[in-house]
Design a protein around this motif. Structure first.
Motif, PDB file in Angstrom:
ATOM      1  N   VAL A   1      -2.153   2.188  47.056  1.00 36.69           N
ATOM      2  CA  VAL A   1      -1.813   2.608  48.423  1.00 36.69           C
ATOM      3  C   VAL A   1      -0.305   2.511  48.642  1.00 36.69           C
ATOM      4  N   LYS A   2       0.275   1.408  48.191  1.00 38.26           N
ATOM      5  CA  LYS A   2       1.733   1.276  48.286  1.00 38.26           C
ATOM      6  C   LYS A   2       2.433   2.412  47.549  1.00 38.26           C
ATOM      7  N   ALA A   3       1.949   2.740  46.372  1.00 36.39           N
ATOM      8  CA  ALA A   3       2.581   3.795  45.586  1.00 36.39           C
ATOM      9  C   ALA A   3       2.532   5.132  46.315  1.00 36.39           C
ATOM     10  N   ALA A   4       1.388   5.451  46.941  1.00 36.55           N
ATOM     11  CA  ALA A   4       1.278   6.706  47.679  1.00 36.55           C
ATOM     12  C   ALA A   4       2.249   6.740  48.858  1.00 36.55           C
ATOM     13  N   VAL A   5       2.302   5.634  49.607  1.00 39.07           N
ATOM     14  CA  VAL A   5       3.215   5.570  50.759  1.00 39.07           C
ATOM     15  C   VAL A   5       4.662   5.643  50.299  1.00 39.07           C
ATOM     16  N   PHE A   6       4.986   4.897  49.255  1.00 42.78           N
ATOM     17  CA  PHE A   6       6.369   4.897  48.769  1.00 42.78           C
ATOM     18  C   PHE A   6       6.759   6.258  48.198  1.00 42.78           C
ATOM     19  N   GLY A   7       5.822   6.920  47.512  1.00 45.53           N
ATOM     20  CA  GLY A   7       6.102   8.256  46.997  1.00 45.53           C
ATOM     21  C   GLY A   7       6.402   9.231  48.116  1.00 45.53           C
ATOM     22  N   PHE A   8       5.631   9.145  49.204  1.00 49.34           N
ATOM     23  CA  PHE A   8       5.882  10.004  50.358  1.00 49.34           C
ATOM     24  C   PHE A   8       7.233   9.695  50.985  1.00 49.34           C
TER      25      PHE A   8
END
Length: 253
Positions: A197-204
């Motif tokens: 989830v962190k990775a998705a948010v950080f990627g965005f």
């Protein structure tokens, strides 16, 4: 005193104006996702640029992060006769907190690319040809960052844990079976999910800041350089903030 208060007010109002522009920019971009045309080939190309070409850097970063975590954990825990916790610390640290380490690579490249298109009037040319620049340039990068970063982090988790295993077994002398058992015993689904989830948010966030600063860059090559710097700095700050927020949401009591 009044001058000091006026300065603070000016800075605060400038911050609010910049935040508003960013929110409007993100909202207008995301709104284009709900109507045609969509450019799947452009999205796929950006996913390859972000994902495939990042694999060597991600692999090196992950394996050495895992190795350093094992060494540092062993150094600290050996003072308290708690060396057996090394495997637990490595797997939890890697799965929960590797996202911020991986996410920062692509923002600068996006800002430089879009910024160069802005100062060379290529974005204006797209608008002249009735192609929405937000739909064609920004949306594919946001979607690619949102989709690709969790995949990268999942690969990095495996490599990072493997790096910790190599150091733990071949340098620190742990029993391989015992090390793997402790790794599996204390790893929970929530740890992996929170990292993804962190990775998705950080990627965005990284894609958004790179595109935003590149899109509004001005002033030739110097402006592109400034946009790249602003993209990296602003994305780093937002990643730190959202890292705390997401961690508190998953593991706060």
């Amino acid at each position: 005193m009044l001058t000091f208060l006026a300065t603070i007010g000016t800075v605060f109002l400038g911050f609010l104006a910049a935040t508003g522009r960013l929110v409007v920019f993100a909202g207008l971009t995301l709104a284009t996702a709900f109507s045609p045309p969509i450019y799947p080939r452009v999205i796929l190309r950006e996913m390859v640029n972000i994902g495939y070409f990042s694999l060597p850097v991600v692999g090196l970063t992950a394996i050495f992060t895992g190795m350093v975590l094992a060494l540092q954990s062993y150094t600290g825990f050996s003072r308290f006769a708690a060396e057996g916790a090394v495997a637990t610390v490595v797997v939890l640290s890697v799965t929960r907190e590797l996202g911020p380490v991986i996410a920062g690579r692509v923002g600068a490249a996006m800002a430089a690319e879009i910024g160069t298109m802005r100062v060379t009037d290529q974005i204006d040319a797209l608008a002249t040809l009735s192609t929405d620049p937000l739909r064609y340039l920004v949306l594919p990068r946001l979607l690619a960052g949102l989709i690709t970063l969790p995949m990268l982090v999942l690969v990095a988790d495996i490599i990072g844990v493997f790096g910790g295993y190599l150091v733990g077994v071949y340098k620190l002398g742990f029993n391989p079976e015992a090390y793997l058992n402790r790794t599996q015993q204390y790893l929970e689904t929530n740890d992996v999910v929170s990292g993804l989830v962190k990775a998705a948010v950080f990627g965005f966030i990284v894609a958004l800041m790179g595109c935003y600063h590149g899109y509004y860059s001005r002033g030739g090559a110097q402006g592109v350089g400034q946009a790249t710097t602003y993209a990296v700095v602003s994305a780093s700050v937002l990643i730190l903030v959202f890292n705390y927020v997401i961690t508190a949401a998953f593991f706060g009591r």
